[in-house]
Design an enzyme around this catalytic site. Structure first.
Site, PDB file in Angstrom:
ATOM      1  CG  HIS A  25     -10.716   3.129  -6.138  1.00 38.96           C
ATOM      2  ND1 HIS A  25     -11.039   4.449  -6.029  1.00 38.96           N
ATOM      3  CD2 HIS A  25      -9.459   3.022  -5.672  1.00 38.96           C
ATOM      4  CE1 HIS A  25     -10.021   5.117  -5.490  1.00 38.96           C
ATOM      5  NE2 HIS A  25      -9.041   4.265  -5.275  1.00 38.96           N
TER       6      HIS A  25
ATOM      7  CG  ASP B 154      -5.926   3.706   0.595  1.00 36.74           C
ATOM      8  OD1 ASP B 154      -5.429   4.599  -0.115  1.00 36.74           O
ATOM      9  OD2 ASP B 154      -6.607   2.759   0.134  1.00 36.74           O
TER      10      ASP B 154
ATOM     11  CG  ASP C 195      -8.350  -3.133  -1.439  1.00 39.07           C
ATOM     12  OD1 ASP C 195      -8.208  -4.282  -0.975  1.00 39.07           O
ATOM     13  OD2 ASP C 195      -9.239  -2.372  -1.024  1.00 39.07           O
TER      14      ASP C 195
ATOM     15  CD  GLU D 139      -7.934  10.805  -5.050  1.00 35.04           C
ATOM     16  OE1 GLU D 139      -7.655   9.929  -4.200  1.00 35.04           O
ATOM     17  OE2 GLU D 139      -8.957  10.789  -5.751  1.00 35.04           O
TER      18      GLU D 139
ATOM     19  CG  HIS E  25      -5.183   5.873  -5.458  1.00 35.13           C
ATOM     20  ND1 HIS E  25      -5.769   5.656  -4.243  1.00 35.13           N
ATOM     21  CD2 HIS E  25      -4.136   6.698  -5.223  1.00 35.13           C
ATOM     22  CE1 HIS E  25      -5.105   6.313  -3.309  1.00 35.13           C
ATOM     23  NE2 HIS E  25      -4.100   6.967  -3.882  1.00 35.13           N
ATOM     24  N   GLY E  26      -6.249   2.562  -7.936  1.00 36.03           N
ATOM     25  CA  GLY E  26      -7.050   1.739  -8.846  1.00 36.03           C
ATOM     26  C   GLY E  26      -6.200   0.909  -9.785  1.00 36.03           C
TER      27      GLY E  26
END
Ligand code: G3H
Ligand code: ZN
Length: 284
Positions: A180, A82, A232, A134, A208-209
């Site tokens: 995030h 990641d 996460d 990304e 993401h996030g």
């Protein structure tokens, strides 16, 4: 089962209208929580390790833990790097047995991001490893940014088209309003931008996030073509809060197993909920 790649699972997810969760692991209990959840939900799964996780646990430990977990599982498992920001680190992960890597050149000018991503794809493809890249800046997104600022930070759909065509990546992480960590307010996702990116590129899209994003927004993102969703913070919160609660209730207990067993169960609960929300349950 042998590890699989993003290519092996995201195409099916796109066709099937669901997304596969990519869950961050930092230690043995979280690796176990992720794999047990996937087996119990009959879901494909992506276990990802950040550069920080690798620094903490050690590259060999991460690879051994995930490979051991995957061998005993009868569902597809990807071991993914990641946010690899360093070319050498990405190469080390490939060499040590990761089946997938993310090269994150999002802080670089477009042409540099393209040229390093291309190099990663060339090496990875030769050895059967998949690559996520990304475009746009996910980390700096705040609720109160202006429209001009959003345009500067968020992924430009035309650039995404060029980027995907030039690099040949297997998945693209985009900035559409997620961030995030823990959100201060409710995140507002730019769905028209996501729709446009999806129209112009024919690559699986990564969000993401995604911890703390409301369920309805997650569902809409999946409907619009997001097929990998990174989680996460929600796992960290569940794991640590449970350990803290146990220690408060049992201040004299000094057995780490007693503290970490309920923490692992709490992580499993949230991971299983996410798999159902993403629609990947029952797809393995
Ligand atoms: O790459 C990891 C994820 O984007 C983590 O996002 O902090 O919302 O869990 P999160
Ligand atoms: Zn991320």
């Amino acid at each position: 089962m042998k590890l699989v790649t993003l290519r092996d699972i995201l195409g099916k997810a796109e066709k099937g209208g669901y997304a596969v969760g990519a869950f961050n692991a930092n230690n043995m209990e979280i690796v176990q929580a992720i794999i047990e959840s996937a087996v119990e939900e009959r879901s494909p799964v992506i276990i990802q390790a950040s550069q920080g996780a690798i620094k903490y646990a050690g590259l060999d430990f991460i690879v051994s833990m995930v490979m051991t977990a995957a061998e005993s599982a009868d569902v597809p498992v990807v071991l993914h790097l990641d946010h690899g920001t360093d070319f050498s680190q990405v190469m080390r992960c490939i060499r040590h047995g990761f089946s997938s890597v993310m090269y994150d050149g999002s802080r670089l000018p477009l042409n540099e991001n393209i040229s390093i991503t291309k190099k990663v794809v060339e090496v990875a493809r030769a050895v059967g490893v998949s690559v996520e890249a990304e475009l746009g800046k996910i980390g700096g997104t705040e609720d109160d940014v202006s429209v001009d600022e959003r345009d500067a930070l968020f992924t430009d759909p035309q650039e995404a088209k060029i980027f995907v065509e030039e690099t040949g990546v297997d998945a693209l992480a985009v900035a559409i309003g997620t961030a995030h960590g823990v959100y201060k307010g409710e995140p507002k996702l730019d769905f028209p931008r996501l729709r446009k990116i999806k129209e112009l590129t024919d690559v699986p899209i990564v969000m993401h996030g995604s911890s703390g994003v409301p369920d309805a927004a997650i569902r809409q993102a999946v409907e619009l073509g997001v097929s990998k969703i990174n989680i996460d913070t929600d796992i960290r919160q569940a794991f640590v809060r449970s350990a803290v609660a146990y220690m408060k209730e049992n201040p004299d207990n000094i057995d780490p197993r007693k503290i970490l067993a309920p923490a692992k169960e709490s992580a499993k609960k949230i991971i299983r909920e996410k798999m159902r929300l993403f629609g990947s349950s029952g797809k393995a």
